[in-house]
Design an enzyme around this catalytic site. Structure first.
Site, PDB file in Angstrom:
ATOM      1  N   ASP A  94       0.859  -1.179   0.000  1.00  0.00           N
ATOM      2  CA  ASP A  94       0.000   0.000   0.000  1.00  0.00           C
ATOM      3  C   ASP A  94       0.901   1.237   0.000  1.00  0.00           C
ATOM      4  O   ASP A  94       1.822   1.309  -0.815  1.00  0.00           O
ATOM      5  CB  ASP A  94      -0.977  -0.058   1.181  1.00  0.00           C
ATOM      6  CG  ASP A  94      -1.963   1.092   1.205  1.00  0.00           C
ATOM      7  OD1 ASP A  94      -2.948   1.048   0.458  1.00  0.00           O
ATOM      8  OD2 ASP A  94      -1.745   2.049   1.996  1.00  0.00           O
TER       9      ASP A  94
ATOM     10  N   HIS B 162      -6.992  -6.251  -1.390  1.00  0.00           N
ATOM     11  CA  HIS B 162      -5.888  -5.322  -1.175  1.00  0.00           C
ATOM     12  C   HIS B 162      -4.908  -5.766  -0.103  1.00  0.00           C
ATOM     13  O   HIS B 162      -3.722  -5.444  -0.166  1.00  0.00           O
ATOM     14  CB  HIS B 162      -6.464  -3.954  -0.795  1.00  0.00           C
ATOM     15  CG  HIS B 162      -5.437  -2.880  -0.651  1.00  0.00           C
ATOM     16  ND1 HIS B 162      -4.663  -2.446  -1.706  1.00  0.00           N
ATOM     17  CD2 HIS B 162      -5.047  -2.151   0.430  1.00  0.00           C
ATOM     18  CE1 HIS B 162      -3.851  -1.487  -1.292  1.00  0.00           C
ATOM     19  NE2 HIS B 162      -4.062  -1.293   0.004  1.00  0.00           N
TER      20      HIS B 162
END
Length: 317
Positions: free
Chosen positions: A98, A296
């Site tokens: 991320d 994610h």
């Protein structure tokens, strides 16, 4: 693992490490902690590496300065370099997820002698264009909600997120996971919506994060709040001037990319798949792995598959 504190000037960084051997340094994203690398720390520390993960400034046990300017990419890369210098005399390997992925990429660009390889998770490397990224999001989302634009308001996002921290984290983690409907995080909302509006609070939470795991995050954000984590988004405007020397520069270290094929980040630029060519900005790209059915939080949702891909990368070095 017991944490240690490593100083970068006035900033104190909480770091967890395990094992002996060449250093792998892990950098987490939003809204996470060093704890998000627990599966990789256990796995690779048993395979001849010293594996360390830091709480990025603003998170967990690390310093939490109030000023937006304290969260520029230059500042964050200097933190990572300081931790690496403290733990190893030899060049280290970086894992980033991320926001931790761009932090890792830019750390490798700015401190090339300290880092010999980079694995990026969930966010591929894109050479710095010189553009203010917030201007891009404003152009792409002119009439609808986009979380990075919403976060630019100081105080309002903090109040929303901190009103019910367990619920906030459950909603965010679920919406970006492979268990949620496709692109749940990006579903259309009015421009004046809140961050959590229309996001599902799953009951029960998917099995990849236990109640104990979730409580680790809840405790950390209850103690530290969300201002530091949100300030990284606000500091993006500083990067367009701070990083001008990196404009157009490609990564020269061996690099790989790992992502979940259901990650909403793929479609953050409407009409495009930003996972289509993740090695385009890399001189020595060792391959891309997309894990089916995963969202994610790839190293937490699919630790075995992520570790296998990381092992392949390490074997290639």
């Amino acid at each position: 693992m017991q944490p240690q504190i490593i100083d970068n000037g006035p900033i104190q960084l909480q770091v967890f490490s395990k094992g002996e051997g060449p250093l792998i340094l892990c950098v987490h994203g939003w809204p996470e902690l060093a704890y998000s690398w627990r599966h990789q720390i256990d796995h690779f520390s048993g395979r001849g590496f010293q594996v360390a993960a830091l709480d990025v400034r603003g998170y967990g046990g690390s310093s939490k300065p109030q000023a937006i300017s304290d969260y520029s990419m230059r500042q964050l890369t200097a933190d990572v370099a300081a931790v690496a210098r403290s733990l190893s005399d030899a060049p280290a390997i970086l894992f980033g997820h991320d926001w931790g992925a761009p932090i890792a990429y830019n750390t490798a660009l700015l401190f090339p002698d300290q880092f010999k390889a980079v694995a990026g998770l969930s966010v591929p490397f894109t050479p710095f264009s010189g553009m203010n990224s917030l201007e891009l999001w404003q152009a792409l989302y002119p009439d609808r909600f986009f979380y990075q634009l919403y976060i630019q308001q100081e105080g309002i996002p903090e109040a929303e997120a901190e009103a019910d921290i367990p619920g906030t984290l459950r909603r965010i983690y679920y919406a970006l996971s492979g268990d949620a409907p496709a692109d749940e995080w990006l579903k259309p909302k009015p421009a004046d919506a809140g961050l959590l509006d229309e996001l599902v609070d799953p009951q029960p939470f998917p099995a990849w994060m236990s109640e104990y795991d979730l409580q680790v995050y809840v405790d950390a954000f209850s103690a530290g709040g969300f201002r530091g984590p949100f300030n990284r988004y606000r500091a993006q405007v500083l990067d367009s001037t701070d990083l001008t020397g990196l404009q157009g520069r490609k990564l020269t270290q061996p690099t790989c990319f790992i992502g979940g094929d259901k990650d909403a980040v793929r479609h953050m630029v409407p009409g495009a798949d930003i996972y289509a060519d993740p090695g385009s900005g890399c001189v020595d790209f060792r391959g891309s792995t997309l894990i089916p059915g995963i969202g994610h939080w790839v190293q937490q949702e699919a630790p075995a598959a992520t570790n296998s891909a990381l092992e392949d990368f390490l074997d290639s070095l």
